[in-house]
Design an enzyme around this catalytic site. Structure first.
Site, PDB file in Angstrom:
ATOM      1  N   HIS A  11      28.874  34.059 120.098  1.00  0.00           N
ATOM      2  CA  HIS A  11      28.375  34.427 118.762  1.00  0.00           C
ATOM      3  C   HIS A  11      27.904  33.190 118.002  1.00  0.00           C
ATOM      4  CE1 HIS A  11      29.274  34.579 114.408  1.00  0.00           C
ATOM      5  NE2 HIS A  11      28.933  35.855 114.430  1.00  0.00           N
ATOM      6  N   ASN A  12      28.713  32.122 118.021  1.00  0.00           N
ATOM      7  CA  ASN A  12      28.347  30.914 117.289  1.00  0.00           C
ATOM      8  C   ASN A  12      27.178  30.190 117.945  1.00  0.00           C
ATOM      9  OD1 ASN A  12      30.516  31.620 115.718  1.00  0.00           O
ATOM     10  ND2 ASN A  12      31.376  29.570 115.643  1.00  0.00           N
ATOM     11  N   GLU A  58      24.217  31.939 116.733  1.00  0.00           N
ATOM     12  CA  GLU A  58      24.021  31.505 115.342  1.00  0.00           C
ATOM     13  C   GLU A  58      23.244  30.185 115.281  1.00  0.00           C
ATOM     14  OE1 GLU A  58      27.132  29.417 112.519  1.00  0.00           O
ATOM     15  OE2 GLU A  58      27.579  31.560 112.690  1.00  0.00           O
ATOM     16  N   LYS A  99      33.432  35.074 120.457  1.00  0.00           N
ATOM     17  CA  LYS A  99      33.138  34.320 119.231  1.00  0.00           C
ATOM     18  C   LYS A  99      32.375  33.034 119.551  1.00  0.00           C
ATOM     19  CE  LYS A  99      33.288  33.323 114.815  1.00  0.00           C
ATOM     20  NZ  LYS A  99      33.582  31.954 114.588  1.00  0.00           N
ATOM     21  N   SER A 136      34.476  36.070 112.076  1.00  0.00           N
ATOM     22  CA  SER A 136      33.223  35.646 111.455  1.00  0.00           C
ATOM     23  C   SER A 136      33.127  36.268 110.074  1.00  0.00           C
ATOM     24  CB  SER A 136      32.026  36.067 112.310  1.00  0.00           C
ATOM     25  OG  SER A 136      30.812  35.634 111.723  1.00  0.00           O
TER      26      SER A 136
END
Length: 278
Positions: free
Chosen positions: A154-155, A158, A151, A101
């Site tokens: 995480h996205n 987001e 990840k 990221s």
């Protein structure tokens, strides 16, 4: 991000060999790239998930030697990464999945790295991780697949954060008050509990174009949000905000929702309510 990562490694004193058919590189093929590296080799992929990554991975299986490592820094599905790690192990190769990221700001700010895989190649690559990440921005999060799983989530987070800002600023814009959205975003950056790097970027965008007149509200998704929601369904974990944010992106791509037409038609049928015709 690959170009920014290469530049950051070069700035830290590391010698990097590259292969990209679209830009000047040190190698004209993956086989030539492997020949330019001293064993044990470490080949880091920063390419789109899917067939492009799969094809490169398969080719590397044929040109690397036992003890070498393949690192996938793209946004691959974590299940694919688990499979690739098993396939690599059959060739006595290592495979690391590293969620990255940082976007276009990574060269300056550093890249957050979430690594999954065996400890041995993780240890060998530690100087590389240290050069790429800001202080505290690297972690070996678990076994093969864990890096891309972290990840992925995480996205998904987001997506939710972006949607919350989007909805809040839409309400500010629609209010009876003549509000300076750029000034409000700048205000919230200082001492507010909702301050964040995303808010910093929004303040920057609003300063450049206060009404965002030059931007069409069409929002793509690159897959990780869908995978996050799919995994939540499989795990029976409720993801109210992230799921709604994903659906909001789908809705942004419709010039006119067919579902809205159905609603209008039904109101007309049962209640005689007026409808607008094209």
């Amino acid at each position: 991000m690959g170009s920014g990562m290469t530049a950051r490694l070069d700035r830290a004193g590391h010698q990097v060999q590259t292969y990209d058919p679209n830009v000047p590189s040190t190698a004209s093929s993956l086989a030539e790239l492997a020949a330019q590296l001293d064993p044990p080799r470490h080949v880091w992929l920063m390419i789109p998930a899917g067939d492009v990554t799969e094809n490169a991975f398969r080719e590397l299986l044929g040109v690397l030697e036992p003890g070498d490592a393949i690192v996938d820094g793209g946004n691959s599905n974590f299940r694919d990464s688990q499979r690739r790690a098993a396939d690599a192990a059959e060739r006595q190769l290592f495979f690391l999945d590293v969620g990255v990221s940082g976007g276009i700001w990574g060269l300056k700010e550093g890249f957050a790295l979430m690594a999954g895989g065996d400890r041995d190649p993780i240890g060998r690559l530690q100087p590389i991780f240290d050069a790429l990440a800001p202080e505290g921005g690297f972690a070996h999060v678990g076994a093969s697949g864990a890096g891309h799983f972290v990840k992925m989530v995480h996205n998904g987070v987001e997506y939710g954060l972006m949607q919350a800002y989007a909805e809040g600023f839409e309400l500010l814009k629609a209010s009876e008050f003549s509000l300076d959205l750029a000034a409000i975003s700048e205000l919230w950056r200082h001492g507010s509990v909702v301050r964040s790097w995303l808010l910093d970027l929004l303040a920057r965008a609003l300063a450049e174009d206060p009404g965002l007149e030059g931007i069409h509200g069409y929002v793509e998704d690159s897959g990780e949000g869908r995978w996050t929601v799919q995994e939540a369904v499989e795990s029976a974990v409720p993801l109210h905000v992230i799921t709604a944010a994903l659906y909001a992106r789908f809705a942004s791509r419709q010039d006119e929702s067919f579902a809205a037409k159905v609603n209008a038609a039904l109101r007309n049928q049962f209640g005689g309510h007026a409808i607008r015709h094209d």
